[in-house]
Design a protein around this motif. Structure first.
Motif, short mmCIF file in Angstrom:
data_model
loop_
_atom_site.label_atom_id
_atom_site.label_comp_id
_atom_site.label_asym_id
_atom_site.label_seq_id
_atom_site.Cartn_x
_atom_site.Cartn_y
_atom_site.Cartn_z
N SER A 61 0.81 -1.22 0.00
CA SER A 61 0.00 0.00 0.00
C SER A 61 0.84 1.27 0.00
O SER A 61 0.33 2.35 -0.32
CB SER A 61 -0.93 0.01 1.22
N LYS A 85 -2.17 9.98 1.07
CA LYS A 85 -3.60 9.80 0.81
C LYS A 85 -4.35 9.83 2.13
O LYS A 85 -3.80 9.51 3.18
CB LYS A 85 -3.83 8.45 0.13
N GLU A 87 -6.26 7.72 3.30
CA GLU A 87 -6.21 6.40 3.93
C GLU A 87 -4.88 6.12 4.64
O GLU A 87 -4.73 5.09 5.30
CB GLU A 87 -6.50 5.29 2.91
N ASP A 88 -3.92 7.01 4.51
CA ASP A 88 -2.67 6.90 5.27
C ASP A 88 -2.82 7.47 6.68
O ASP A 88 -1.88 7.38 7.48
CB ASP A 88 -1.54 7.64 4.55
#
Length: 122
Positions: A61, A85, A87-88
């Protein structure tokens, strides 16, 4: 005994960059790994580096976006995070062990930092 302290967390917009540092004291550390954890989720592997820097592992990822490096003279390891991002967004932990070979498993590391919050806004 080893003490680890993370620096460099914060808030950044999507597409931006942050650099985390993990400073070790107490004794010389071997391999170091970075892990991350969101509330209610399991801690997951992000990146790891051997003592000599010849071996580096990355989670799929983050591959191509994150870079792990170290400065043994300063007993410090870095995680350069680019193209971030949303989602990080997580708490990022550094972990160390006395063995010089890098590892991706949580159980391979005996020393842990307190964590640094990274928040990526969309």
């Amino acid at each position: 005994q080893v003490q680890l302290v993370e620096f460099g967390g914060g808030l950044v917009q999507a597409g931006g960059s942050l650099r985390l540092s993990c400073a070790a004291s107490g004794r010389t550390i071997g391999a170091v790994g970075w892990f991350r954890q969101a509330p209610g989720k399991d801690r997951e592997f992000v990146a790891a580096i051997s003592w000599s820097s010849t071996t580096r592992y990355y989670a799929d990822s983050v591959k191509g976006r994150f870079t792990i490096s170290r400065d043994n003279a300063r007993n410090t390891v870095f995680l350069q995070m680019d193209s971030l991002k949303p989602e990080d967004t997580d708490v990022y932990y550094c972990a160390a062990r006395e063995i010089r070979a890098a590892a991706t498993e949580i159980g391979a590391y005996g020393y842990w930092g307190q964590g640094a919050q990274v928040t990526v806004s969309s």
